[in-house]
Design a protein around this motif. Sequence first.
Motif, PDB file in Angstrom:
ATOM      1  N   ILE A  14       0.825  -1.155  -0.028  1.00 16.25           N
ATOM      2  CA  ILE A  14       0.058   0.045   0.019  1.00 16.25           C
ATOM      3  C   ILE A  14       0.918   1.305   0.077  1.00 16.25           C
ATOM      4  O   ILE A  14       1.638   1.494   0.787  1.00 16.25           O
ATOM      5  CB  ILE A  14      -0.921   0.034   1.017  1.00 16.25           C
ATOM      6  N   THR A  15       0.621   1.882  -0.916  1.00 14.01           N
ATOM      7  CA  THR A  15       1.292   3.041  -0.927  1.00 14.01           C
ATOM      8  C   THR A  15       0.492   4.524  -0.313  1.00 14.01           C
ATOM      9  O   THR A  15      -0.658   4.697  -0.299  1.00 14.01           O
ATOM     10  CB  THR A  15       1.662   3.784  -2.361  1.00 14.01           C
ATOM     11  N   TYR A  16       1.208   5.081   0.750  1.00 14.92           N
ATOM     12  CA  TYR A  16       0.588   5.860   1.819  1.00 14.92           C
ATOM     13  C   TYR A  16       1.332   7.404   1.407  1.00 14.92           C
ATOM     14  O   TYR A  16       2.585   7.420   1.315  1.00 14.92           O
ATOM     15  CB  TYR A  16       0.804   5.680   3.164  1.00 14.92           C
ATOM     16  N   SER A  17       0.292   8.451   1.385  1.00 16.12           N
ATOM     17  CA  SER A  17       0.762   9.730   1.523  1.00 16.12           C
ATOM     18  C   SER A  17       1.210  10.041   2.924  1.00 16.12           C
ATOM     19  O   SER A  17       0.521   9.374   3.993  1.00 16.12           O
ATOM     20  CB  SER A  17      -0.142  10.918   0.964  1.00 16.12           C
ATOM     21  N   VAL A  18       2.053  10.922   3.382  1.00 16.84           N
ATOM     22  CA  VAL A  18       2.197  11.221   4.989  1.00 16.84           C
ATOM     23  C   VAL A  18       0.936  11.562   5.371  1.00 16.84           C
ATOM     24  O   VAL A  18       0.890  11.356   6.477  1.00 16.84           O
ATOM     25  CB  VAL A  18       3.650  12.142   4.800  1.00 16.84           C
ATOM     26  N   PHE A  19       0.403  12.706   4.644  1.00 14.85           N
ATOM     27  CA  PHE A  19      -0.993  13.076   5.308  1.00 14.85           C
ATOM     28  C   PHE A  19      -2.065  11.947   5.536  1.00 14.85           C
ATOM     29  O   PHE A  19      -2.453  12.003   6.451  1.00 14.85           O
ATOM     30  CB  PHE A  19      -1.383  14.111   4.081  1.00 14.85           C
ATOM     31  N   ARG A  20      -1.734  10.920   4.654  1.00 11.77           N
ATOM     32  CA  ARG A  20      -2.863   9.813   5.277  1.00 11.77           C
ATOM     33  C   ARG A  20      -2.279   9.147   6.135  1.00 11.77           C
ATOM     34  O   ARG A  20      -3.152   8.601   6.883  1.00 11.77           O
ATOM     35  CB  ARG A  20      -3.039   8.993   3.822  1.00 11.77           C
ATOM     36  N   PHE A  21      -1.100   8.859   6.082  1.00 11.88           N
ATOM     37  CA  PHE A  21      -0.474   7.854   7.104  1.00 11.88           C
ATOM     38  C   PHE A  21      -0.548   8.364   8.507  1.00 11.88           C
ATOM     39  O   PHE A  21      -0.980   7.542   9.552  1.00 11.88           O
ATOM     40  CB  PHE A  21       1.148   7.692   6.791  1.00 11.88           C
ATOM     41  N   GLN A  22      -0.665   9.819   8.626  1.00 10.71           N
ATOM     42  CA  GLN A  22      -0.597  10.338   9.993  1.00 10.71           C
ATOM     43  C   GLN A  22      -1.816  10.312  10.548  1.00 10.71           C
ATOM     44  O   GLN A  22      -2.087  10.608  11.810  1.00 10.71           O
ATOM     45  CB  GLN A  22       0.188  11.733  10.096  1.00 10.71           C
ATOM     46  N   LYS A  23      -2.948  10.074   9.829  1.00 16.88           N
ATOM     47  CA  LYS A  23      -4.372  10.017  10.205  1.00 16.88           C
ATOM     48  C   LYS A  23      -4.822   8.832  10.679  1.00 16.88           C
ATOM     49  O   LYS A  23      -5.946   8.557  11.019  1.00 16.88           O
ATOM     50  CB  LYS A  23      -5.154  10.616   9.103  1.00 16.88           C
ATOM     51  N   LEU A  24      -3.782   7.667  10.553  1.00 16.48           N
ATOM     52  CA  LEU A  24      -4.234   6.378  10.907  1.00 16.48           C
ATOM     53  C   LEU A  24      -4.179   6.373  12.276  1.00 16.48           C
ATOM     54  O   LEU A  24      -3.695   7.098  13.022  1.00 16.48           O
ATOM     55  CB  LEU A  24      -3.057   5.246  10.476  1.00 16.48           C
ATOM     56  N   SER A  25      -4.596   5.131  12.697  1.00 12.50           N
ATOM     57  CA  SER A  25      -4.847   5.239  14.348  1.00 12.50           C
ATOM     58  C   SER A  25      -3.583   5.127  14.943  1.00 12.50           C
ATOM     59  O   SER A  25      -2.532   4.305  14.335  1.00 12.50           O
ATOM     60  CB  SER A  25      -5.701   3.848  14.882  1.00 12.50           C
ATOM     61  N   GLU A  26      -3.216   5.334  16.219  1.00 16.99           N
ATOM     62  CA  GLU A  26      -1.944   5.046  17.010  1.00 16.99           C
ATOM     63  C   GLU A  26      -1.402   3.600  16.928  1.00 16.99           C
ATOM     64  O   GLU A  26      -0.304   3.329  16.626  1.00 16.99           O
ATOM     65  CB  GLU A  26      -1.933   5.535  18.212  1.00 16.99           C
ATOM     66  N   ILE A  27      -2.434   2.747  16.887  1.00 15.98           N
ATOM     67  CA  ILE A  27      -1.979   1.371  16.813  1.00 15.98           C
ATOM     68  C   ILE A  27      -1.576   0.870  15.354  1.00 15.98           C
ATOM     69  O   ILE A  27      -0.467   0.200  15.379  1.00 15.98           O
ATOM     70  CB  ILE A  27      -3.266   0.574  17.161  1.00 15.98           C
ATOM     71  N   ASP A  28      -2.111   1.412  14.578  1.00 13.05           N
ATOM     72  CA  ASP A  28      -1.756   1.049  13.081  1.00 13.05           C
ATOM     73  C   ASP A  28      -0.451   1.702  12.753  1.00 13.05           C
ATOM     74  O   ASP A  28       0.333   1.115  11.789  1.00 13.05           O
ATOM     75  CB  ASP A  28      -2.906   1.439  12.059  1.00 13.05           C
ATOM     76  N   ILE A  29      -0.388   2.954  12.973  1.00 13.84           N
ATOM     77  CA  ILE A  29       1.017   3.590  12.905  1.00 13.84           C
ATOM     78  C   ILE A  29       2.121   3.060  13.270  1.00 13.84           C
ATOM     79  O   ILE A  29       3.394   2.389  12.909  1.00 13.84           O
ATOM     80  CB  ILE A  29       1.136   5.043  13.629  1.00 13.84           C
ATOM     81  N   GLU A  30       1.898   2.339  14.754  1.00 12.26           N
ATOM     82  CA  GLU A  30       3.051   1.657  15.390  1.00 12.26           C
ATOM     83  C   GLU A  30       3.233   0.244  14.644  1.00 12.26           C
ATOM     84  O   GLU A  30       4.554  -0.314  14.564  1.00 12.26           O
ATOM     85  CB  GLU A  30       2.762   1.240  16.895  1.00 12.26           C
ATOM     86  N   ARG A  31       2.043  -0.407  14.105  1.00 15.51           N
ATOM     87  CA  ARG A  31       2.145  -1.552  13.362  1.00 15.51           C
ATOM     88  C   ARG A  31       3.070  -1.514  11.912  1.00 15.51           C
ATOM     89  O   ARG A  31       3.819  -2.309  11.744  1.00 15.51           O
ATOM     90  CB  ARG A  31       0.819  -2.265  13.120  1.00 15.51           C
ATOM     91  N   PHE A  32       2.785  -0.319  11.306  1.00 15.28           N
ATOM     92  CA  PHE A  32       3.240  -0.190   9.868  1.00 15.28           C
ATOM     93  C   PHE A  32       4.394   0.355   9.689  1.00 15.28           C
ATOM     94  O   PHE A  32       5.009   0.120   8.835  1.00 15.28           O
ATOM     95  CB  PHE A  32       2.161   0.586   9.066  1.00 15.28           C
TER      96      PHE A  32
END
Length: 309
Positions: A14-32
Amino acid sequence: MLDAICLIDEAAPITYSVFRFQKLSEIDIERFRQALVCPACGGKAYYRKASKDGKAACFGSRYHKADCTEFRPSAAKEREEAHAIEVNQLIVDSDSMVIDFNRQPRLKPRAATTERRAKTKPSTAAVDQLEQRELDNPAKESIGDLSAQNSKAPEVQNDKLMPDKRIANTGLEKILHSLLRGSELATSDLWVYTDSKYRWRAKNLFVNFADAEPTEKGAPRMYWGTISHTDKEGLWLNPADSKDVGIPIDGIAAELKQRFGLSDRRDFEGAGIILLGKCFWNKAKNRKIIQLWNKDLKRMFISKVDEDE
């Protein structure tokens, strides 16, 4: 970098823009965040959260290839490239290399204006003179006997330094930067002394976190790579290079932050790191732990991401 590819599921990147990535949940950010790569060259990438003083969230990589379109030249990257070239030349010109664990880390100013940097930045000649003095006057303090049992390891030899040989003397900063920029050190047959008594072949001593495995009888290695993030309590460093490796800093966290100019979690994100340590399994056998040898911070170096990059 404004975009990064997440390989948490390599069959469906999955390609994420930094704007989309920072909107993920804290749990998903730590996972990804430990599964990110550069969309142009595939180098391991990191994510840095927005800072309290207004710096925007971003992606980045310490492993960009030289021709990568995402590679952005900077003074810090030029310095890393120069270190890689210097170390490659040392491999050619030297019979062996001594790691000088006593060289003090050079801290980068956190919030200096361009004008202030111009006034305080030493001339190239001054820097060259300083580095030449370091080469001419290597630190004499030995890190001591690593462990009597390590003399039995096949790649280690008990061999005192010979004065008639061509011996290079290098600090952890140059070694780390050269490894990050793809020098030949990690695959070299060069003898590397960790003190005046014990030596390893470079290819057996320097191990990226992705290749870390527990060693027989806890024999030490020089482990290196980049930091993805710390845990919320600030007691563990999690490498970007491997999701099943952790570096405990409990008991040395405050001194470590002071030594390398690290004040918050964001300062760790994307930082390069090298340390002399031992690798072993945790009790559950599901995570490898790399412990700094004797908790001696002289045997570690952390290179922060330059805020100008």
